[in-house]
Design a protein around this motif. Structure first.
Motif, mmCIF file in Angstrom:
data_model
loop_
_atom_site.group_PDB
_atom_site.id
_atom_site.type_symbol
_atom_site.label_atom_id
_atom_site.label_comp_id
_atom_site.label_asym_id
_atom_site.label_seq_id
_atom_site.Cartn_x
_atom_site.Cartn_y
_atom_site.Cartn_z
ATOM 1 N N GLN A 156 115.811 84.281 55.273
ATOM 2 C CA GLN A 156 115.147 85.344 56.033
ATOM 3 C C GLN A 156 113.794 85.719 55.453
ATOM 4 O O GLN A 156 112.829 85.967 56.199
ATOM 5 N N HIS A 157 113.704 85.759 54.115
ATOM 6 C CA HIS A 157 112.501 86.300 53.478
ATOM 7 C C HIS A 157 111.680 85.270 52.705
ATOM 8 O O HIS A 157 110.634 85.607 52.157
ATOM 9 N N GLY A 158 112.151 84.028 52.661
ATOM 10 C CA GLY A 158 111.458 83.021 51.864
ATOM 11 C C GLY A 158 111.943 83.042 50.430
ATOM 12 O O GLY A 158 112.496 84.040 49.950
ATOM 13 N N GLU A 159 111.742 81.942 49.728
ATOM 14 C CA GLU A 159 112.209 81.844 48.341
ATOM 15 C C GLU A 159 111.271 82.598 47.410
ATOM 16 O O GLU A 159 110.051 82.415 47.465
ATOM 17 N N PRO A 160 111.806 83.458 46.540
ATOM 18 C CA PRO A 160 110.952 84.263 45.658
ATOM 19 C C PRO A 160 110.486 83.484 44.433
ATOM 20 O O PRO A 160 110.984 82.389 44.139
ATOM 21 N N ASP A 161 109.559 84.090 43.698
ATOM 22 C CA ASP A 161 109.159 83.517 42.410
ATOM 23 C C ASP A 161 110.312 83.597 41.408
ATOM 24 O O ASP A 161 110.489 82.712 40.586
ATOM 25 N N ARG A 162 111.080 84.705 41.473
ATOM 26 C CA ARG A 162 112.239 84.888 40.603
ATOM 27 C C ARG A 162 113.362 85.546 41.394
ATOM 28 O O ARG A 162 113.130 86.417 42.223
ATOM 29 N N LEU A 163 114.581 85.123 41.084
ATOM 30 C CA LEU A 163 115.776 85.814 41.546
ATOM 31 C C LEU A 163 116.318 86.577 40.344
ATOM 32 O O LEU A 163 116.634 85.983 39.319
ATOM 33 N N VAL A 164 116.386 87.886 40.459
ATOM 34 C CA VAL A 164 116.854 88.733 39.357
ATOM 35 C C VAL A 164 118.294 89.154 39.618
ATOM 36 O O VAL A 164 118.613 89.684 40.683
ATOM 37 N N LEU A 165 119.168 88.905 38.645
ATOM 38 C CA LEU A 165 120.554 89.358 38.700
ATOM 39 C C LEU A 165 120.660 90.584 37.805
ATOM 40 O O LEU A 165 120.581 90.476 36.584
#
Length: 320
Positions: free
Chosen positions: A182-191
């Motif tokens: 939906q939003h495009g792949e981010p620079d980072r995925l934060v958990l």
């Protein structure tokens, strides 16, 4: 031969009954009086809690609750009830009750409802994917307090945690991939996981390890480069060191490293609540954007998504 009658007790943390200073004060007083949560000696802790913390925090925290309150009540309660109802629909003939460690409904009434329906084997599922002495163990204490007054006890299966359960990782993966689509792949995925004092880990709590176990399993499932995913800890309280890296400080420093677009998910929360909807989605978004970030997307908790109910069903029925 006596026929086994199964029953399920889902347990979450709890919530104030209303977004008012009085209701928040009552809830925080119960929550912060549990020695599993704050283990400061009671003679020292009582005046700090009642004369300093509760008077100062109740009004401020009530305003935060009001900002996320839903038409049907507190988000944590709304989503927990939906989980209970959805799971009950999957398990016809098996009673499913919801309890809270603090606030209402407490442990006593839901457990007594199960026993009144003839339950002889009770499966207790704390809605905490990663075990901690401050959460899952507090549920165990609460169940034991209720049952200690009963002459006839049911058999118990206590689900300690499910940090790497395949259905849990699959549900997180699906939620993240929907967000990426939906939003495009981010620079980072934060958990971002809830923090606990480092001292708890030094004393034997394996919560930090279980968070890293989840992160590793999710990284492998998503097939993303390790550097694309970050693990952080949020919601620290008090002055002693908590698990690091801290979510807010991490987000503050990312834009200077060229990370302008992040998506963030809180895998340790089974239901959206104050800590996800206000602290992460609002407060930490502002921190990141103010530091020079350009895009911030919060990926909601699993709540009552079908994949999450699949997981809950698998967790409890493996004990039937």
């Amino acid at each position: 031969m006596t026929q086994t009658k199964f029953g399920v007790l889902l347990v979450n943390l709890g919530t104030p009954e209303a977004p008012t200073p009085q209701a928040v004060k009552k809830y925080l007083a119960e929550f912060l009086s549990d020695i599993r949560v704050v283990d400061t000696p009671r003679l020292l802790w009582w005046p700090i809690l009642n004369l300093v913390i509760l008077p100062l925090r109740s009004t401020r925290v009530s305003k935060l609750y009001k900002s996320v309150w839903m038409e049907d009540g507190s988000p944590l309660m709304v989503f927990s009830r939906r989980q209970q109802q959805a799971l009950a629909e999957r398990l016809p003939g098996t009673p499913v009750e919801l309890a809270m460690s603090y606030g209402k409904p407490g442990m006593k009434e839901p457990i007594e409802k199960l026993l009144a329906q003839g339950v002889t084997k009770m499966v207790v599922l704390p809605l905490y994917p990663q075990y901690s002495c401050s959460t899952s163990a507090a549920v165990f204490d609460g169940v034991a307090r209720v049952l200690k007054s009963k002459r006839r006890l049911p058999s118990l299966n206590f689900i300690r945690d499910y940090a790497t359960h395949p259905a849990y990782i699959s549900a997180l993966k699906a939620s993240i991939e929907r967000s990426f689509a939906q939003h495009g792949e981010p620079d980072r995925l934060v958990l971002s996981f809830h923090g606990i004092p480092k001292r708890f880990v030094a004393q034997g709590d394996d919560y930090e390890k279980r968070c890293h176990d989840t992160a590793q399993a999710l990284t492998e499932a998503l097939q993303l480069p390790a550097g694309k995913i970050m693990l952080t800890f949020q919601s620290r309280f008090g002055r002693e060191p908590w698990l690091t890296p801290y979510t807010d400080e991490t987000l503050k420093g990312l834009p200077a490293q060229g990370v302008k677009y992040i998506q963030i998910i809180c895998p340790g929360f089974a239901s959206d609540c104050l800590e996800t909807l206000e602290e992460i989605k609002e407060e930490n978004r502002e921190i990141f954007m103010h530091a020079g970030g350009e895009r911030f997307e919060y990926i909601g908790a699993l709540n009552d998504q079908p994949e999450h109910i699949d997981l809950l069903q698998q967790l409890v029925t493996q004990h039937f």
